[in-house]
Design a protein around this motif. Structure first.
Motif, PDB file in Angstrom:
ATOM      1  N   PRO A   1       5.410  12.979 -17.074  1.00 27.22           N
ATOM      2  CA  PRO A   1       5.666  14.425 -17.223  1.00 27.22           C
ATOM      3  C   PRO A   1       4.734  15.276 -16.363  1.00 27.22           C
ATOM      4  O   PRO A   1       5.175  16.255 -15.745  1.00 27.22           O
ATOM      5  N   PHE A   2       3.447  14.900 -16.313  1.00 27.80           N
ATOM      6  CA  PHE A   2       2.487  15.666 -15.524  1.00 27.80           C
ATOM      7  C   PHE A   2       2.813  15.598 -14.032  1.00 27.80           C
ATOM      8  O   PHE A   2       2.913  16.629 -13.357  1.00 27.80           O
ATOM      9  N   ILE A   3       2.999  14.387 -13.526  1.00 28.59           N
ATOM     10  CA  ILE A   3       3.302  14.215 -12.102  1.00 28.59           C
ATOM     11  C   ILE A   3       4.632  14.887 -11.763  1.00 28.59           C
ATOM     12  O   ILE A   3       4.773  15.551 -10.725  1.00 28.59           O
ATOM     13  N   GLY A   4       5.616  14.717 -12.646  1.00 26.71           N
ATOM     14  CA  GLY A   4       6.927  15.332 -12.412  1.00 26.71           C
ATOM     15  C   GLY A   4       6.842  16.843 -12.344  1.00 26.71           C
ATOM     16  O   GLY A   4       7.469  17.469 -11.466  1.00 26.71           O
ATOM     17  N   CYS A   5       6.066  17.436 -13.242  1.00 30.73           N
ATOM     18  CA  CYS A   5       5.917  18.899 -13.241  1.00 30.73           C
ATOM     19  C   CYS A   5       5.239  19.387 -11.967  1.00 30.73           C
ATOM     20  O   CYS A   5       5.640  20.401 -11.382  1.00 30.73           O
ATOM     21  N   GLN A   6       4.213  18.655 -11.522  1.00 29.45           N
ATOM     22  CA  GLN A   6       3.507  19.072 -10.317  1.00 29.45           C
ATOM     23  C   GLN A   6       4.412  18.997  -9.086  1.00 29.45           C
ATOM     24  O   GLN A   6       4.433  19.915  -8.256  1.00 29.45           O
ATOM     25  N   LEU A   7       5.144  17.904  -8.966  1.00 28.95           N
ATOM     26  CA  LEU A   7       6.039  17.749  -7.812  1.00 28.95           C
ATOM     27  C   LEU A   7       7.162  18.782  -7.843  1.00 28.95           C
ATOM     28  O   LEU A   7       7.537  19.335  -6.803  1.00 28.95           O
ATOM     29  N   TRP A   8       7.697  19.045  -9.035  1.00 28.60           N
ATOM     30  CA  TRP A   8       8.760  20.058  -9.145  1.00 28.60           C
ATOM     31  C   TRP A   8       8.232  21.437  -8.763  1.00 28.60           C
ATOM     32  O   TRP A   8       8.878  22.159  -7.982  1.00 28.60           O
ATOM     33  N   ALA A   9       7.056  21.803  -9.292  1.00 28.29           N
ATOM     34  CA  ALA A   9       6.499  23.126  -9.009  1.00 28.29           C
ATOM     35  C   ALA A   9       6.170  23.290  -7.536  1.00 28.29           C
ATOM     36  O   ALA A   9       6.199  24.405  -6.994  1.00 28.29           O
ATOM     37  N   THR A  10       5.854  22.172  -6.877  1.00 26.50           N
ATOM     38  CA  THR A  10       5.463  22.243  -5.472  1.00 26.50           C
ATOM     39  C   THR A  10       6.650  22.210  -4.522  1.00 26.50           C
ATOM     40  O   THR A  10       6.678  22.947  -3.529  1.00 26.50           O
ATOM     41  N   TRP A  11       7.647  21.395  -4.820  1.00 25.78           N
ATOM     42  CA  TRP A  11       8.737  21.160  -3.879  1.00 25.78           C
ATOM     43  C   TRP A  11       9.987  21.992  -4.135  1.00 25.78           C
ATOM     44  O   TRP A  11      10.767  22.227  -3.212  1.00 25.78           O
ATOM     45  N   ASP A  12      10.209  22.447  -5.351  1.00 25.80           N
ATOM     46  CA  ASP A  12      11.417  23.222  -5.636  1.00 25.80           C
ATOM     47  C   ASP A  12      11.202  24.677  -5.225  1.00 25.80           C
ATOM     48  O   ASP A  12      10.335  25.359  -5.792  1.00 25.80           O
ATOM     49  N   PRO A  13      11.983  25.183  -4.269  1.00 24.69           N
ATOM     50  CA  PRO A  13      11.796  26.583  -3.830  1.00 24.69           C
ATOM     51  C   PRO A  13      12.042  27.588  -4.944  1.00 24.69           C
ATOM     52  O   PRO A  13      11.507  28.699  -4.914  1.00 24.69           O
ATOM     53  N   ARG A  14      12.832  27.209  -5.938  1.00 22.57           N
ATOM     54  CA  ARG A  14      13.140  28.124  -7.036  1.00 22.57           C
ATOM     55  C   ARG A  14      12.129  28.066  -8.163  1.00 22.57           C
ATOM     56  O   ARG A  14      12.247  28.813  -9.141  1.00 22.57           O
ATOM     57  N   ALA A  15      11.157  27.178  -8.060  1.00 23.08           N
ATOM     58  CA  ALA A  15      10.173  27.031  -9.134  1.00 23.08           C
ATOM     59  C   ALA A  15       9.357  28.306  -9.331  1.00 23.08           C
ATOM     60  O   ALA A  15       8.983  28.655 -10.458  1.00 23.08           O
ATOM     61  N   ALA A  16       9.086  29.010  -8.242  1.00 18.59           N
ATOM     62  CA  ALA A  16       8.246  30.209  -8.323  1.00 18.59           C
ATOM     63  C   ALA A  16       8.856  31.295  -9.195  1.00 18.59           C
ATOM     64  O   ALA A  16       8.132  32.109  -9.776  1.00 18.59           O
ATOM     65  N   ILE A  17      10.173  31.323  -9.309  1.00 21.06           N
ATOM     66  CA  ILE A  17      10.829  32.360 -10.117  1.00 21.06           C
ATOM     67  C   ILE A  17      11.309  31.802 -11.449  1.00 21.06           C
ATOM     68  O   ILE A  17      11.974  32.505 -12.215  1.00 21.06           O
ATOM     69  N   SER A  18      10.981  30.562 -11.732  1.00 22.10           N
ATOM     70  CA  SER A  18      11.412  29.948 -12.987  1.00 22.10           C
ATOM     71  C   SER A  18      10.449  30.315 -14.113  1.00 22.10           C
ATOM     72  O   SER A  18       9.225  30.193 -13.961  1.00 22.10           O
ATOM     73  N   PRO A  19      10.975  30.731 -15.266  1.00 18.52           N
ATOM     74  CA  PRO A  19      10.091  31.036 -16.397  1.00 18.52           C
ATOM     75  C   PRO A  19       9.393  29.789 -16.935  1.00 18.52           C
ATOM     76  O   PRO A  19       8.363  29.881 -17.597  1.00 18.52           O
ATOM     77  N   PHE A  20       9.930  28.602 -16.639  1.00 19.85           N
ATOM     78  CA  PHE A  20       9.325  27.363 -17.113  1.00 19.85           C
ATOM     79  C   PHE A  20       7.939  27.158 -16.510  1.00 19.85           C
ATOM     80  O   PHE A  20       7.030  26.626 -17.157  1.00 19.85           O
ATOM     81  N   LEU A  21       7.741  27.631 -15.270  1.00 19.77           N
ATOM     82  CA  LEU A  21       6.468  27.426 -14.586  1.00 19.77           C
ATOM     83  C   LEU A  21       5.326  28.140 -15.293  1.00 19.77           C
ATOM     84  O   LEU A  21       4.200  27.624 -15.340  1.00 19.77           O
ATOM     85  N   THR A  22       5.584  29.317 -15.826  1.00 26.37           N
ATOM     86  CA  THR A  22       4.542  30.088 -16.507  1.00 26.37           C
ATOM     87  C   THR A  22       4.668  30.005 -18.019  1.00 26.37           C
ATOM     88  O   THR A  22       3.946  30.705 -18.737  1.00 26.37           O
ATOM     89  N   GLY A  23       5.553  29.145 -18.508  1.00 27.92           N
ATOM     90  CA  GLY A  23       5.776  29.024 -19.935  1.00 27.92           C
ATOM     91  C   GLY A  23       4.850  28.029 -20.605  1.00 27.92           C
ATOM     92  O   GLY A  23       4.069  27.322 -19.969  1.00 27.92           O
ATOM     93  N   ALA A  24       4.980  27.936 -21.931  1.00 33.23           N
ATOM     94  CA  ALA A  24       4.107  27.068 -22.720  1.00 33.23           C
ATOM     95  C   ALA A  24       4.377  25.594 -22.453  1.00 33.23           C
ATOM     96  O   ALA A  24       3.446  24.783 -22.424  1.00 33.23           O
ATOM     97  N   ALA A  25       5.642  25.227 -22.258  1.00 32.00           N
ATOM     98  CA  ALA A  25       5.987  23.816 -22.079  1.00 32.00           C
ATOM     99  C   ALA A  25       5.307  23.225 -20.853  1.00 32.00           C
ATOM    100  O   ALA A  25       4.737  22.124 -20.905  1.00 32.00           O
TER     101      ALA A  25
END
Length: 373
Positions: free
Chosen positions: A273-297
């Motif tokens: 989960p940790f590695i997956g979240c880091q790679l998603w936040a880094t490589w997905d261009p839409r991650a910056a506008i996703s509420p999941f990035l700044t959310g509790a999960a």
């Protein structure tokens, strides 16, 4: 490009995402502090007990560590370092909100945070390699002294230190807004962040995962095959009494393999989960506008990367009767240490010579029964 650290030694959401550098979700911060406090205390207590049990066992049994206990010793030290160098500084950081340590401490903390994680990954890897040679190549394993195992562990320490060095150059103490200072990561190249997160994911998780998957797959195949051969021999040699039959692979060795598999499984479950979240936040261009990035999960998943360090010691106690007896005898003030340890050691020993002698004994009987002929 500069990035803020929020609840992990690597996860770095862009500063542009923050509406105010002095604002944070206080409710989420309380949960972060509660989770980190629990992980730190359990990690500290559990691994301190394992190290103390190993000391008591060696002190009163007066025997050197077997290879497996040598690996457990260094795994416990790695997990303890994860708590002290990663979880504790992050806990203090969350309590103060802004980093209060200055420029030197910023670099020292950022160097130390991934160290325990790297070390744990590579000691798990060399443990798997040692068990692989013990089961799949017992004759060559017999000819190798414990020096090779120690050298592999010391190499894991060296590699962990080397892999933490980039943190010193990436992080620095910066003024992110007027009179607001933070321990901040800066990437001067456009794809610097992606390259670094990917590099970390490969070196800390993917490469060890490949080795772990391969070695334990081969171990399981070897144990399964040997159990079938052992069954054939027992059928052919029916005149032997059941209690006099030596196992093709010792039960103690299989027990250590089970223990390590549980530890490795937990390591994989908590790391993905940790590695997956880091790679998603880094490589997905839409991650910056996703509420999941700044959310509790997202935040909690990043915190759970160190969960394995607080669970490992209890796995060691569950699979090692000697460690449990060491603590019981010490705290109950029993004086029959030597007798208790000698009995348990004869029942549970996992040293390479006894494993290999059992293996050779079985091979000899196989040859005499002409199963291989």
């Amino acid at each position: 490009m500069s990035y803020d650290l929020n609840s992990s030694s690597l996860s770095l959401p862009p500063s542009e995402q923050k509406t105010s550098v002095d604002a944070r979700d206080e409710y989420l911060a309380k949960w972060e502090i509660a989770v980190l406090t629990s992980i730190f205390l359990i990690t500290l207590i559990g691994n301190a007990l394992v190290l103390f049990a190993l000391y008591v066992r060696r002190r009163y049994q007066r025997h050197k560590f077997t290879r497996m206990y040598f690996f457990i010793l260094h795994l416990s030290i790695a997990d303890l370092l994860t708590g002290l160098l990663d979880v504790l500084p992050q806990l203090a950081w969350d309590i103060t909100f802004r980093f209060q340590g200055g420029a030197v401490l910023c670099k020292l903390i950022k160097f130390g945070q991934p160290f325990g994680l790297y070390l744990s990954s590579y000691i798990l890897t060399v443990t798997a390699m040692d068990r692989y040679y013990a089961i799949c190549h017992p004759f060559s394993y017999c000819n190798v002294t414990s020096r090779r195992s120690k050298m592999m562990v010391y190499a894991a320490w060296t590699l962990a230190v080397v892999l933490c060095v980039p943190q010193i150059f990436i992080f620095s103490y910066q003024e992110i807004s007027p009179n607001v200072w933070e321990c901040w990561a800066t990437f001067h190249l456009k794809y610097g962040e992606r390259a670094y997160i990917t590099w970390y994911s490969v070196t800390q998780f993917l490469l060890p995962f490949i080795v772990l998957a391969y070695t334990y797959m081969r171990i399981c195949i070897s144990i399964w095959a040997s159990s079938k051969i052992s069954g054939v021999v027992d059928f052919k040699k029916a005149s032997f009494s059941q209690r006099n039959r030596d196992p093709f692979i010792s039960k103690a060795l299989i027990n250590t393999v089970k223990q390590t598999i549980v530890v490795v499984t937990l390591y994989i479950v908590t790391s993905i989960p940790f590695i997956g979240c880091q790679l998603w936040a880094t490589w997905d261009p839409r991650a910056a506008i996703s509420p999941f990035l700044t959310g509790a999960a997202f935040t909690i998943l990043c915190l759970l990367n160190s969960l394995t360090s607080c669970v490992n010691p209890w796995i060691y106690f569950a699979f090692n009767r000697e460690l449990r007896v060491a603590l019981t005898n010490f705290f109950c003030k029993r004086k029959d240490y030597s007798l208790a340890y000698d009995v348990i050691a004869r029942q549970n020993t996992s040293d390479a010579p006894s494993i290999t002698s059992s293996f050779i004994s079985r091979i000899s009987r196989l040859a005499s029964s002409k199963i291989f002929g």
